[in-house]
Scaffold this motif. Structure first.
Motif, PDB file in Angstrom:
ATOM      1  N   ASP A  58       0.774  -1.087   0.048  1.00  0.00           N
ATOM      2  CA  ASP A  58      -0.056   0.039   0.201  1.00  0.00           C
ATOM      3  C   ASP A  58       0.893   1.380   0.150  1.00  0.00           C
ATOM      4  N   VAL A  59       2.062   1.077  -0.566  1.00  0.00           N
ATOM      5  CA  VAL A  59       2.881   2.343  -0.635  1.00  0.00           C
ATOM      6  C   VAL A  59       3.175   2.371  -2.399  1.00  0.00           C
ATOM      7  N   ILE A 103      11.099 -10.687   9.126  1.00  0.00           N
ATOM      8  CA  ILE A 103      11.209  -9.535   9.906  1.00  0.00           C
ATOM      9  C   ILE A 103      10.261  -8.626  10.039  1.00  0.00           C
ATOM     10  N   PHE A 104       9.537  -7.955  10.960  1.00  0.00           N
ATOM     11  CA  PHE A 104       8.343  -6.969  10.906  1.00  0.00           C
ATOM     12  C   PHE A 104       9.402  -5.701  11.253  1.00  0.00           C
ATOM     13  N   SER A 105       9.180  -4.600  10.168  1.00  0.00           N
ATOM     14  CA  SER A 105       9.834  -3.603  10.223  1.00  0.00           C
ATOM     15  C   SER A 105       8.636  -2.433  10.021  1.00  0.00           C
ATOM     16  N   CYS A 106       9.026  -1.320  10.541  1.00  0.00           N
ATOM     17  CA  CYS A 106       8.061  -0.135  10.346  1.00  0.00           C
ATOM     18  C   CYS A 106       8.959   0.866   9.377  1.00  0.00           C
ATOM     19  N   HIS A 107       8.597   1.132   8.100  1.00  0.00           N
ATOM     20  CA  HIS A 107       9.208   1.977   7.184  1.00  0.00           C
ATOM     21  C   HIS A 107       8.126   3.186   7.035  1.00  0.00           C
ATOM     22  N   LYS A 126       3.209   6.966   4.486  1.00  0.00           N
ATOM     23  CA  LYS A 126       4.083   8.089   4.392  1.00  0.00           C
ATOM     24  C   LYS A 126       5.371   7.421   5.054  1.00  0.00           C
ATOM     25  N   GLU A 127       6.468   7.762   4.177  1.00  0.00           N
ATOM     26  CA  GLU A 127       7.844   7.035   4.094  1.00  0.00           C
ATOM     27  C   GLU A 127       8.687   7.967   5.060  1.00  0.00           C
ATOM     28  N   GLU A 150       8.314  12.379   5.076  1.00  0.00           N
ATOM     29  CA  GLU A 150       7.013  12.546   5.084  1.00  0.00           C
ATOM     30  C   GLU A 150       6.322  12.534   6.367  1.00  0.00           C
ATOM     31  N   PRO A 151       6.488  11.568   7.201  1.00  0.00           N
ATOM     32  CA  PRO A 151       5.769  11.480   8.483  1.00  0.00           C
ATOM     33  C   PRO A 151       6.325  12.665   9.537  1.00  0.00           C
ATOM     34  N   GLN A 152       7.578  13.167   9.181  1.00  0.00           N
ATOM     35  CA  GLN A 152       8.222  14.199  10.052  1.00  0.00           C
ATOM     36  C   GLN A 152       7.817  15.462   9.759  1.00  0.00           C
TER      37      GLN A 152
END
Length: 261
Positions: A43-44, A101-105, A110-111, A116-118
């Motif tokens: 979904d990105v 691996i579960f990662s939060c990117h 928003k990447e 973007e999230p910042q």
């Protein structure tokens, strides 16, 4: 046990490096085990995801070709967001991964690497939002092995690394769920390649995990080419031993296997 449990090849969007050359480098280094963990971020719009069928086909070829020289494992790195957990549950049911691996990117598609999230938020706000997303996911999503590069947000923080005390409460809540679920974390050695000031995750986070009873831990270089295969893996074992860990883990069909230092 000399094992690298975070490696990307041409099946990941952010590298075109051949898998076989990375395997050959690992053999040259005398490695026991190599686990590929190709990228998958749903979904990105800007991301092209791993071709699972082609990936598994290539892995089987490599396993046959290098049998007796090195153990190869078929892993994946899921970049999960709260609204994509169901899609990843479906993918996990379809493919026999050894390791996830579960990662939060991203958050809300928003990447972080794009800042973007910042945007429009204070350092405290976007850091706490990052850890809250991880906490929300681990509460509902269970088809993973370890949390990847837990404090990776610092790689993209233009204000520097936030003080541990400001996000400690959220990390403790994350670990309460992770440890109870029998999951683990990784020590990602790419902190040196990115010239970060601390380990990834930091020693404070590693110690917190250990002190809370966490045992399952892997080491991964996050290599995207042959040059970084196995980078700092042995040195990282010494760091973990000093913190108090007894050994590292590898995985077979999602089952953790302990290897004493």
């Amino acid at each position: 046990m000399f094992a690298d449990y975070h490696v990307h090849s041409h099946f990941s969007e952010d590298t075109d490096f051949p898998m076989e050359l990375e395997i050959q480098k690992a053999i040259k280094l005398g490695m026991d085990e190599l686990c590929f963990t190709e990228h998958s971020d749903y979904d990105v719009p800007t991301v092209v995801n791993c071709d699972y069928d082609a990936y598994f086909e290539e892995m089987e070829k490599m396993k046959d070709k290098y049998k007796g020289q090195i153990t190869l494992k078929t892993g994946i790195e899921f970049g999960i967001q709260t609204h994509t957990t169901k899609a990843y549950e479906e993918t996990f049911r379809q493919y026999p991964f050894d390791f996830v691996i579960f990662s939060c990117h991203q958050v809300e598609n928003k990447e972080y690497w794009r800042q973007e999230p910042q945007e429009g938020k204070t350092q405290l706000e976007y850091n706490r939002r990052y850890y809250q997303e991880i906490l929300d996911v681990v509460k509902v999503y269970k088809d993973y092995s370890i949390l990847g590069h837990l404090d990776v947000i610092k790689r993209y923080d233009k204000q520097g690394e936030i003080e541990f005390e400001k996000i400690q409460d959220l990390i403790e809540q994350i670990f309460e769920v992770v440890i109870a679920d029998g999951k683990g974390i990784e020590l990602n050695t790419s902190s040196r390649a990115y010239k970060l000031k601390s380990l990834m995750p930091s020693k404070e986070i590693l110690k917190l995990y250990h002190d809370m009873g966490g045992k399952i831990i892997t080491i991964g270089s996050d290599a995207h080419n042959a040059d970084r295969i196995g980078d700092c893996v042995i040195d990282s074992q010494k760091i973990l031993k000093d913190i108090g860990f007894d050994g590292i883990y590898t995985f077979e069909k999602m089952k953790p296997e302990f290897h004493k230092f």
